[in-house]
Motif scaffolding. Structure first.
Motif, mmCIF file in Angstrom:
data_model
loop_
_atom_site.group_PDB
_atom_site.id
_atom_site.type_symbol
_atom_site.label_atom_id
_atom_site.label_comp_id
_atom_site.label_asym_id
_atom_site.label_seq_id
_atom_site.Cartn_x
_atom_site.Cartn_y
_atom_site.Cartn_z
ATOM 1 N N ASP A 175 23.330 5.891 -32.114
ATOM 2 C CA ASP A 175 22.856 5.651 -33.480
ATOM 3 C C ASP A 175 21.770 6.645 -33.871
ATOM 4 O O ASP A 175 21.776 7.185 -34.978
ATOM 5 C CB ASP A 175 22.334 4.220 -33.627
ATOM 6 N N CYS A 176 20.841 6.893 -32.951
ATOM 7 C CA CYS A 176 19.756 7.836 -33.213
ATOM 8 C C CYS A 176 20.303 9.248 -33.424
ATOM 9 O O CYS A 176 19.934 9.938 -34.378
ATOM 10 C CB CYS A 176 18.758 7.805 -32.062
ATOM 11 N N LEU A 177 21.188 9.682 -32.534
ATOM 12 C CA LEU A 177 21.762 11.026 -32.645
ATOM 13 C C LEU A 177 22.635 11.160 -33.892
ATOM 14 O O LEU A 177 22.655 12.204 -34.545
ATOM 15 C CB LEU A 177 22.573 11.354 -31.392
ATOM 16 N N TYR A 178 23.347 10.100 -34.242
ATOM 17 C CA TYR A 178 24.204 10.110 -35.422
ATOM 18 C C TYR A 178 23.366 10.260 -36.696
ATOM 19 O O TYR A 178 23.686 11.053 -37.577
ATOM 20 C CB TYR A 178 25.032 8.822 -35.454
ATOM 21 N N GLU A 179 22.277 9.521 -36.777
ATOM 22 C CA GLU A 179 21.374 9.632 -37.926
ATOM 23 C C GLU A 179 20.760 11.025 -38.006
ATOM 24 O O GLU A 179 20.620 11.593 -39.083
ATOM 25 C CB GLU A 179 20.273 8.570 -37.865
ATOM 26 N N GLN A 180 20.401 11.581 -36.859
ATOM 27 C CA GLN A 180 19.852 12.932 -36.817
ATOM 28 C C GLN A 180 20.898 13.941 -37.299
ATOM 29 O O GLN A 180 20.585 14.869 -38.049
ATOM 30 C CB GLN A 180 19.406 13.269 -35.396
ATOM 31 N N HIS A 181 22.141 13.735 -36.899
ATOM 32 C CA HIS A 181 23.247 14.598 -37.331
ATOM 33 C C HIS A 181 23.381 14.551 -38.854
ATOM 34 O O HIS A 181 23.483 15.595 -39.511
ATOM 35 C CB HIS A 181 24.535 14.121 -36.649
ATOM 36 N N LEU A 182 23.363 13.357 -39.430
ATOM 37 C CA LEU A 182 23.478 13.215 -40.886
ATOM 38 C C LEU A 182 22.304 13.886 -41.597
ATOM 39 O O LEU A 182 22.493 14.574 -42.611
ATOM 40 C CB LEU A 182 23.541 11.737 -41.273
ATOM 41 N N THR A 183 21.107 13.696 -41.071
ATOM 42 C CA THR A 183 19.917 14.311 -41.661
ATOM 43 C C THR A 183 20.011 15.827 -41.625
ATOM 44 O O THR A 183 19.736 16.505 -42.621
ATOM 45 C CB THR A 183 18.653 13.845 -40.924
ATOM 46 N N ASN A 184 20.426 16.371 -40.487
ATOM 47 C CA ASN A 184 20.537 17.822 -40.354
ATOM 48 C C ASN A 184 21.573 18.395 -41.315
ATOM 49 O O ASN A 184 21.344 19.443 -41.924
ATOM 50 C CB ASN A 184 20.872 18.213 -38.916
ATOM 51 N N LEU A 185 22.699 17.719 -41.459
ATOM 52 C CA LEU A 185 23.722 18.203 -42.387
ATOM 53 C C LEU A 185 23.194 18.199 -43.824
ATOM 54 O O LEU A 185 23.455 19.124 -44.594
ATOM 55 C CB LEU A 185 24.986 17.353 -42.278
ATOM 56 N N THR A 186 22.448 17.163 -44.169
ATOM 57 C CA THR A 186 21.870 17.072 -45.512
ATOM 58 C C THR A 186 20.845 18.183 -45.735
ATOM 59 O O THR A 186 20.849 18.841 -46.778
ATOM 60 C CB THR A 186 21.216 15.700 -45.719
ATOM 61 N N LEU A 187 19.985 18.402 -44.747
ATOM 62 C CA LEU A 187 18.971 19.445 -44.870
ATOM 63 C C LEU A 187 19.583 20.845 -44.925
ATOM 64 O O LEU A 187 18.991 21.759 -45.505
ATOM 65 C CB LEU A 187 17.977 19.362 -43.707
ATOM 66 N N GLN A 188 20.742 21.011 -44.336
ATOM 67 C CA GLN A 188 21.435 22.296 -44.386
ATOM 68 C C GLN A 188 22.115 22.522 -45.735
ATOM 69 O O GLN A 188 22.645 23.593 -45.992
ATOM 70 C CB GLN A 188 22.493 22.379 -43.283
ATOM 71 N N GLY A 189 22.107 21.502 -46.576
ATOM 72 C CA GLY A 189 22.689 21.628 -47.902
ATOM 73 C C GLY A 189 24.196 21.438 -47.947
ATOM 74 O O GLY A 189 24.852 21.893 -48.889
ATOM 75 N N LYS A 190 24.741 20.751 -46.944
ATOM 76 C CA LYS A 190 26.185 20.510 -46.932
ATOM 77 C C LYS A 190 26.557 19.551 -48.053
ATOM 78 O O LYS A 190 25.798 18.671 -48.430
ATOM 79 C CB LYS A 190 26.625 19.919 -45.585
ATOM 80 N N ARG A 191 27.740 19.729 -48.581
ATOM 81 C CA ARG A 191 28.229 18.854 -49.646
ATOM 82 C C ARG A 191 28.597 17.491 -49.066
ATOM 83 O O ARG A 191 28.910 17.382 -47.883
ATOM 84 C CB ARG A 191 29.428 19.487 -50.333
ATOM 85 N N PRO A 192 28.558 16.432 -49.871
ATOM 86 C CA PRO A 192 28.873 15.084 -49.378
ATOM 87 C C PRO A 192 30.239 14.985 -48.689
ATOM 88 O O PRO A 192 30.365 14.290 -47.674
ATOM 89 C CB PRO A 192 28.816 14.218 -50.634
ATOM 90 N N ALA A 193 31.238 15.672 -49.204
ATOM 91 C CA ALA A 193 32.563 15.615 -48.573
ATOM 92 C C ALA A 193 32.540 16.242 -47.178
ATOM 93 O O ALA A 193 33.217 15.768 -46.261
ATOM 94 C CB ALA A 193 33.591 16.321 -49.446
ATOM 95 N N THR A 194 31.763 17.289 -47.013
ATOM 96 C CA THR A 194 31.642 17.947 -45.709
ATOM 97 C C THR A 194 30.914 17.035 -44.726
ATOM 98 O O THR A 194 31.336 16.876 -43.577
ATOM 99 C CB THR A 194 30.887 19.283 -45.838
ATOM 100 N N ILE A 195 29.843 16.421 -45.182
ATOM 101 C CA ILE A 195 29.095 15.486 -44.333
ATOM 102 C C ILE A 195 30.007 14.347 -43.901
ATOM 103 O O ILE A 195 30.027 13.966 -42.728
ATOM 104 C CB ILE A 195 27.845 14.958 -45.064
#
Length: 54
Positions: free
Chosen positions: A10-30
């Motif tokens: 759960d912790c790593l998954y949340e970190q993954h989502l945060t990193n993708l968001t900070l990288q500016g990935k589009r919602p469909a990519t995330i």
């Protein structure tokens, strides 16, 4: 997956989502990347991911 493994996932998954968001990935990519992670975990532990037996 035991409680410790689930907490770590759960912790790593949340970190993954945060990193993708900070990288500016589009919602469909995330969504696609996140789905791939969940499917990978489900493949490795099919009996316990997503449906805990009570």
């Amino acid at each position: 997956m035991n409680a410790h493994e689930q907490q770590r996932f759960d912790c790593l998954y949340e970190q993954h989502l945060t990193n993708l968001t900070l990288q500016g990935k589009r919602p469909a990519t995330i969504d696609a990347y996140s789905r791939a992670v969940r499917r990978s975990v489900a493949f490795r532990r099919p009996a316990t991911v997503g449906s805990e037996v009570h």
